[in-house]
Design a protein around this motif. Structure first.
Motif, short mmCIF file in Angstrom:
data_model
loop_
_atom_site.label_atom_id
_atom_site.label_comp_id
_atom_site.label_asym_id
_atom_site.label_seq_id
_atom_site.Cartn_x
_atom_site.Cartn_y
_atom_site.Cartn_z
N MET A 66 41.01 27.68 31.69
CA MET A 66 40.87 26.89 32.93
C MET A 66 39.99 27.10 33.81
N LYS A 67 39.21 26.33 34.40
CA LYS A 67 38.14 26.40 35.21
C LYS A 67 38.56 27.04 36.45
N ILE A 68 37.78 27.93 37.05
CA ILE A 68 38.53 28.63 38.31
C ILE A 68 37.53 28.48 39.46
N LYS A 83 50.87 38.11 53.56
CA LYS A 83 49.74 37.00 53.62
C LYS A 83 49.77 35.99 52.64
N TYR A 84 50.68 36.05 51.61
CA TYR A 84 50.88 34.91 50.53
C TYR A 84 52.25 34.62 50.34
N GLN A 85 53.06 34.97 51.68
CA GLN A 85 54.53 34.32 51.46
C GLN A 85 54.43 32.86 51.43
N GLY A 86 55.38 32.38 50.67
CA GLY A 86 55.26 30.94 50.48
C GLY A 86 54.48 30.37 49.23
N TYR A 87 53.70 31.04 48.64
CA TYR A 87 52.83 31.07 47.50
C TYR A 87 53.58 31.03 46.16
N THR A 88 53.16 30.31 45.23
CA THR A 88 53.78 30.45 43.80
C THR A 88 52.70 31.12 43.10
N ILE A 89 53.31 31.78 42.03
CA ILE A 89 52.27 32.65 41.25
C ILE A 89 52.65 31.91 39.65
N GLN A 90 51.71 32.11 38.88
CA GLN A 90 51.83 31.59 37.52
C GLN A 90 50.93 32.13 36.67
N GLU A 91 51.04 32.49 35.49
CA GLU A 91 50.29 33.04 34.34
C GLU A 91 49.56 32.06 33.77
N VAL A 92 48.52 31.83 33.65
CA VAL A 92 47.70 30.81 33.03
C VAL A 92 46.77 31.50 31.83
N LYS A 100 48.81 28.63 45.60
CA LYS A 100 49.22 28.95 44.39
C LYS A 100 48.36 30.25 44.25
N ILE A 101 48.76 31.09 43.36
CA ILE A 101 48.21 32.28 42.47
C ILE A 101 48.30 32.24 41.37
N PHE A 102 47.15 32.39 40.49
CA PHE A 102 47.00 32.31 38.97
C PHE A 102 46.61 33.45 38.49
N LYS A 103 47.44 34.20 37.62
CA LYS A 103 47.32 35.40 37.14
C LYS A 103 46.71 35.00 35.69
N MET A 104 45.46 35.38 35.46
CA MET A 104 44.56 34.89 34.33
C MET A 104 44.80 35.66 33.07
N LYS A 105 45.24 35.05 31.82
CA LYS A 105 45.19 35.70 30.82
C LYS A 105 43.98 36.27 30.24
N ASP A 106 42.98 35.26 30.13
CA ASP A 106 41.66 35.52 29.51
C ASP A 106 40.62 36.16 30.83
N ILE A 107 40.71 37.49 30.78
CA ILE A 107 39.91 38.11 31.81
C ILE A 107 38.22 37.81 31.65
N GLN A 108 37.78 37.63 30.14
CA GLN A 108 36.46 37.56 30.04
C GLN A 108 36.07 36.04 30.35
N ALA A 109 36.95 35.10 30.26
CA ALA A 109 36.55 33.94 30.83
C ALA A 109 36.42 33.79 32.29
N VAL A 110 37.21 34.45 33.00
CA VAL A 110 36.91 34.62 34.37
C VAL A 110 35.60 35.20 34.94
N LYS A 114 41.74 45.24 33.89
CA LYS A 114 42.86 44.98 33.10
C LYS A 114 43.35 43.70 33.68
N GLU A 115 43.08 43.23 34.85
CA GLU A 115 43.97 41.89 35.44
C GLU A 115 42.99 40.88 36.22
N ALA A 116 43.18 39.66 36.48
CA ALA A 116 42.30 39.16 37.20
C ALA A 116 43.42 37.87 37.82
#
Length: 236
Positions: A1-3, A227-236, A104-114, A93-95
Motif C-alpha cells: 500500500m502506498k502511504i 485526538k483520534y476519537q471517531g477514527y477507524t483503525i485497520q491492519e494492512v 483512518k489509521i492504518f497499522k502497517m504489516k510491512d515496516i520495510q515498505a514504510v 517493531k510497528e508502523a
C-alpha cells in the motif's frame, strides 16, 4: 500500500540526463552533492530533524497555491513524519499511518515498505541519481550576496517522462546549507511549479520523538488517544 502523499513523488523527477563540460561539471558536482547531503534521512546519522514548506502552483490562474508544511524527525530506528493531511509513526517493531481527513489509521504489516516510502523524502538520495549525467549550471544573480543558485536541466526525454523542465537549487553562500528547491514543470503539466522551502535542517542535535510508535496511537489503556476519537483503525 502506498502511504506517502504527492508531496514526495517529486523524488523520481531527479532521474535526469544531460551534458556539460568536464571541468565545470566536476566543480558543480561536488558543490551540489555537499549541499543536498544535509537533507539526508537515510544516512548513518541517527539524529535527523527536517522541516520544510511545500507549495504547489497550477497553471490555472484562478487556483490558490497549495501549501503544506512537513516535519520529519528520526532518532535511531524511530521516525515520525507530520503534515496537515497525514502522520506517520514508526519504530523497529510497528508502523502507523494516520489519514486525518478520512479519519483512518492504518497499522502497517510491512515496516520495510514504510521505510522505503519514507526514504522518498530524502533529497540527497534522489539527487544522487543524476550527478554523473545532469547538466548543472550556476545562475546566481550578481546582487545575491548571501545565496547561490544552481540550475539543473533534464534531457528532452526525461522532461517528457518526469514533466520537469528545470530544477533550481538555492543555498546559503557561507554555510552552504540548502534553502530551497524549485521544480518548474513542463507546459503540458497541470502543475506549473513545486517549491520546497527548508525551515530546519539539523543532523547534530539529539532528537526527541516517542517511546514507541504505538504510544502515539494508543493510551495506557490500549484505547485510541483522545485526538483520534471517531477514527477507524485497520491492519494492512
Amino acid at each position: 500500500m502506498k502511504i506517502i502523499s504527492s508531496m514526495f513523488w517529486w523524488g523520481v523527477c531527479f532521474l535526469l540526463l544531460g551534458n556539460h563540460t568536464t571541468q565545470a561539471q566536476e566543480n558543480l558536482l561536488e558543490l551540489t552533492r555537499k549541499v543536498t547531503q544535509t537533507t539526508s534521512i537515510t544516512n548513518t546519522n541517527n539524529n535527523v530533524h527536517l522541516k520544510y514548506v511545500q507549495t504547489s502552483t497550477t497553471r490555472d490562474r484562478m487556483d490558490i497555491p497549495q501549501t503544506t508544511e512537513v516535519e520529519i524527525k528520526k532518532s535511531g530506528n524511530k521516525q515520525v513524519m507530520l503534515s496537515e493531511p497525514m502522520e506517520v509513526y514508526m519504530d523497529d517493531k510497528e508502523a502507523y499511518v494516520v489519514y486525518k481527513e478520512a479519519k483512518k489509521i492504518f497499522k502497517m504489516k510491512d515496516i520495510q515498505a514504510v521505510k522505503e516510502q519514507m526514504s522518498s523524502a530524502d533529497m540527497s538520495k534522489a539527487m544522487e541519481m543524476l550527478w554523473e549525467t545532469a547538466k548543472i549550471t550556476e545562475i546566481t544573480p550578481q546582487h545575491y550576496k548571501n545565496s547561490r543558485i544552481l540550475k539543473v536541466i533534464p534531457s528532452s526525454k526525461m522532461q517528457e517522462v518526469s514533466k520537469v523542465a528545470r530544477v533550481d537549487i538555492i543555498f546559503e553562500r557561507s554555510s552552504q546549507q540548502l534553502q530551497k528547491v524549485v521544480l518548474f514543470m513542463e507546459e503540458k503539466s497541470y502543475l506549473k511549479k513545486i517549491e520546497f522551502k527548508y525551515l530546519i535542517i539539523d543532523q547534530h542535535e539529539p532528537v526527541q520523538i516517542f517511546n514507541s510508535a504505538k504510544s502515539k496511537i494508543y493510551d495506557a489503556s490500549q484505547k485510541l488517544l483522545k485526538k483520534y476519537q471517531g477514527y477507524t483503525i485497520q491492519e494492512v
